[in-house]
Design an enzyme around this catalytic site. Structure first.
Site, PDB file in Angstrom:
ATOM      1  N   ARG A   1     -57.683  65.801  22.936  1.00 46.36           N
ATOM      2  CA  ARG A   1     -57.393  66.134  21.543  1.00 46.36           C
ATOM      3  C   ARG A   1     -58.611  65.801  20.682  1.00 46.36           C
ATOM      4  O   ARG A   1     -58.909  64.629  20.448  1.00 46.36           O
ATOM      5  CB  ARG A   1     -56.171  65.389  21.029  1.00 46.36           C
ATOM      6  CG  ARG A   1     -55.904  65.672  19.539  1.00 46.36           C
ATOM      7  CD  ARG A   1     -54.504  65.319  19.081  1.00 46.36           C
ATOM      8  NE  ARG A   1     -54.252  63.900  18.999  1.00 46.36           N
ATOM      9  CZ  ARG A   1     -53.162  63.358  18.433  1.00 46.36           C
ATOM     10  NH1 ARG A   1     -52.234  64.140  17.909  1.00 46.36           N
ATOM     11  NH2 ARG A   1     -52.986  62.055  18.422  1.00 46.36           N
TER      12      ARG A   1
ATOM     13  N   ASP B   1     -49.872  54.442  15.186  1.00 46.82           N
ATOM     14  CA  ASP B   1     -51.160  55.108  15.078  1.00 46.82           C
ATOM     15  C   ASP B   1     -51.305  55.622  13.657  1.00 46.82           C
ATOM     16  O   ASP B   1     -50.526  55.262  12.774  1.00 46.82           O
ATOM     17  CB  ASP B   1     -51.320  56.210  16.123  1.00 46.82           C
ATOM     18  CG  ASP B   1     -50.384  57.403  15.907  1.00 46.82           C
ATOM     19  OD1 ASP B   1     -49.625  57.420  14.915  1.00 46.82           O
ATOM     20  OD2 ASP B   1     -50.425  58.327  16.740  1.00 46.82           O
TER      21      ASP B   1
END
Length: 531
Positions: free
Chosen positions: A168, A448
Site C-alpha cells: 500500500r 493507526d
C-alpha cells in the site's frame, strides 16, 4: 531490479533527506530518473484531482449531500466485468496488515494469512528513514534474503509458503518532501510505488506475483484512472506485460462509496477487488459532514458495522464487486491479544469472531486482521462458512441501497469515557507518530492513523456543534477538553521522561486542530512538517 528502457537524459529527482550508505542501492541514479519521469508525467493531474476534492468538500460544507453521479449512470447500468483474477489472489480469506518494518514483514509473511499488506501509509510514520528502510526490507523480502536478529539474539527468517505480498503506497494527498523534481516535492504515492516497482516488478512478474497493490483514500473514479495511467506507464517503461500490476482499492471515503462501479470500471483491466476500509470510512463520514450538526456520530464504540450507514456500505460493496467479478474484502479487526487476563482476552476474541461471522455470512471474500494471533481466529470462521476460495457467486440480489441509506444519521450517545478515550488515543497516537511509530497498541487495540483521525474528528464535532451533553447531562465544552488534554499529556510525560518533548508537541498540535474553526483534512498532513 528492473532495467528501464533507454531514455533521454533529464534531471533526476533530487534527494534532500539524510541517507545511510545502504540507501544508495535504492536511491540509484536510474531509480531517481524513473521517479522524475513519473512526477513530470502525472503530478499536474494529481494536483488537479486534489483541487477537485476541495471544491467537492466546499459544496458539502455549504449543505450539499453526496449522491450517485448522473454522468456515469451508463457505467453503473452497463454489463461489463473486470479482468480475470490472478491465481495467487483467488483465495484471500485472511489478510494481515502492518508497517514496512523488517521484523513485522517476516512475522506477517509467516503468520499463516493468505496475504500480507505491507503498509507505507496509515500504519507507518513517513520519516525518510522509515520509507527507504521499508523499500530495502521489501526488496529483501522479494528476493528471499530478508532476515532479522533481535537485540536478544533471536533470529527471524521467512518460512515456506509465505503470504502473498501486497503493497500500500501513500494516498494521493501526501507529499514526500525529501525528494523533489524541478524544485517541487514529489507525491508520496509516486515515490513509494515508483521505488518498489523499479527494484522488484520484474522479479515479481516472472513469478506471477504481480506486483500487487492496495490503493488508499480514493474519492472519485478519476483518481482511480490516474493510478491506471501510472501503472500502465510503469509497465511500459520497465518492459512488463500490460496489466500485470494488479490493484485492490480501499473504499474508505464516503464520496467513493457512491462511485464503486466507476472505480472498478476505471481499473477494470487490473483491479482485483474493493475493500471495506471501515475506520477511514467512519473518519470520512465525519469529515464529509463536518459542517452538518445533524449528522454527528456517538461514541466510537457504538459505531459498529451493524449501524445502518455502515451496513449499507458493506452490502453495497459486496453486491457491486460480485456483479463485476471482483472480490469484496472485509474490514480490519483492530483487537490484539490481552496477556494475563484470560477472561478479557476471550471477550476480545469473541468480538473478532462475531465480526468475521457477520462478514462471511454477508458475502465477503476475505477479511483483515492487525495481529498474527488473530489469523487463526478469523481463518476458522471463514473456513467454516466459506469452504470455497471465495464467494463471487453470492450476488446479493436482495440488497437495494439508496443515497439515503449511505448517509443515514447514526443514533447513540456520548459518554465521558468515550470523550476521554478520544483525547487519550489522539494524543498518544500523535506523539508516537511524531516519534516515528505509525502503529500503536492502546488499550488492547492496534491504533493507526485512521482510528486517531476518528478520535480527533469526533472531538472537533462534539465541541463545535454544541451545546451537547454527556449521558449524565454534563455539558461538553472546551474547558473539559483542555483539562483532559492536560491530564493525558502529564501522564504521557510521566510514563516516559525521554518522551516528554513528543508529548508536548503532540498536545500543542491536537489543541490547535481541535480549537480551529474548521476541521482539518488530515492529521498526518498537519503533523508532517514536524516529523
Amino acid at each position: 531490479m528492473a532495467v528501464p528502457k533507454e531514455r533521454v537524459l533529464t534531471q533526476p529527482a533530487q534527494v534532500h533527506g539524510a541517507t545511510r550508505p545502504e540507501h544508495d542501492a535504492i536511491l540509484t541514479p536510474d531509480a531517481l530518473a524513473f521517479l522524475a519521469d513519473l512526477h513530470r508525467r502525472f503530478d499536474a493531474r494529481r494536483l488537479e484531482l486534489l483541487a477537485a476534492r476541495k471544491l467537492r468538500q466546499a459544496r458539502f460544507d455549504a449543505g450539499e449531500l453526496p449522491d450517485f453521479r448522473p454522468d456515469t449512470a451508463a457505467i453503473r447500468e452497463g454489463q461489463w466485468t473486470v479482468a480475470p483474477i490472478p491465481a495467487a489472489l483467488r483465495d484471500r480469506r485472511v489478510e494481515i496488515t502492518g508497517p514496512v518494518e523488517r521484523k513485522m514483514i517476516i512475522n506477517a509473511l509467516n503468520s499463516g494469512a493468505k496475504v500480507f499488506m505491507a503498509d507505507f501509509e496509515d500504519s507507518s510514520a513517513p520519516t525518510f528513514a522509515n520509507q527507504i528502510d521499508g523499500q530495502i526490507n521489501l526488496r529483501d523480502a522479494v528476493n528471499g534474503s530478508i532476515e532479522y536478529v533481535s537485540p536478544e539474539g533471536k533470529q527471524y527468517r521467512v518460512k515456506q509458503n509465505p503470504a502473498v505480498l501486497v503493497v500500500r503506497p501513500r494516498g494521493w494527498h501526501l507529499p514526500e518532501r525529501h525528494i523533489s523534481v524541478d524544485g517541487e516535492p514529489m507525491a508520496g504515492a509516486l515515490v513509494d510505488f515508483g521505488l518498489y516497482v523499479f527494484h522488484n516488478a520484474r522479479q515479481l512478474q516472472a513469478r506471477d506475483l504481480g506486483p500487487y497493490f492496495y490503493l488508499p483514500k480514493l474519492e472519485a473514479m478519476e483518481e482511480a484512472a490516474l493510478w491506471d495511467e501510472v501503472m500502465s506507464a510503469a509497465e511500459s517503461e520497465l518492459d512488463l506485460p500490460p496489466d500485470c500490476m494488479k490493484a485492490t482499492v480501499l473504499i474508505e471515503t464516503l464520496p467513493a462509496a457512491f462511485q464503486m462501479h466507476e472505480i472498478l470500471h476505471a481499473l477494470r483491466g487490473r483491479i482485483v477487488g474493493l475493500n471495506c476500509g471501515r475506520w477511514d470510512y467512519i473518519f470520512s463520514y465525519l469529515k464529509t459532514f463536518r459542517a452538518h450538526g445533524d449528522r454527528l456520530l456517538p461514541d466510537r464504540g457504538q459505531v459498529l458495522m451493524t449501524v445502518p450507514f455502515l451496513k449499507s456500505y458493506s452490502e453495497l460493496l459486496i453486491q457491486t464487486c460480485h456483479r463485476r467479478g471482483a472480490f469484496a474484502m472485509g474490514g480490519m479487526a483492530a483487537q490484539i491479544p490481552i496477556k494475563g487476563d484470560e477472561a478479557a482476552n476471550e471477550a476480545a476474541l469473541a468480538k473478532v469472531r462475531a465480526d468475521k461471522l457477520r462478514e462471511v455470512q454477508a458475502g465477503h471474500d476475505g477479511t483483515w486482521v492487525a495481529h498474527p494471533a488473530l489469523v487463526p481466529v478469523a481463518q476458522e470462521v471463514f473456513d467454516q462458512y466459506m469452504p470455497s476460495p471465495n464467494q463471487l457467486g453470492v450476488v446479493r440480489a436482495d440488497v437495494c441501497v439508496t443515497r439515503h441509506h449511505l448517509i443515514a444519521p447514526c443514533s447513540g450517545s456520548i459518554s465521558r469515557a468515550g470523550f476521554d478515550n478520544n483525547v487519550e488515543v489522539a494524543l498518544r497516537y500523535t506523539a508516537s507518530w511524531l516519534d516515528g511509530q505509525g502503529c500503536v497498541p492502546i488499550h488492547h487495540l492496534m491504533e493507526d492513523a485512521a482510528t486517531a483521525e476518528i478520535a480527533r474528528a469526533q472531538l472537533w464535532q462534539w465541541l463545535h456543534h454544541g451545546p451537547l451533553e454527556f449521558t449524565d447531562h454534563a455539558p461538553i465544552d472546551f474547558a473539559l477538553f483542555d483539562h483532559a488534554l492536560a491530564k493525558h499529556t502529564h501522564r504521557l510525560r510521566e510514563s516516559n521522561a525521554a518522551y516528554a518533548a513528543r508529548a508536548d508537541q503532540a498536545a500543542a498540535l491536537l489543541s490547535t486542530l481541535t480549537h480551529a474553526d474548521h476541521l482539518g483534512d488530515f492529521l498526518t498532513l498537519a503533523a508532517y512538517t514536524q516529523l
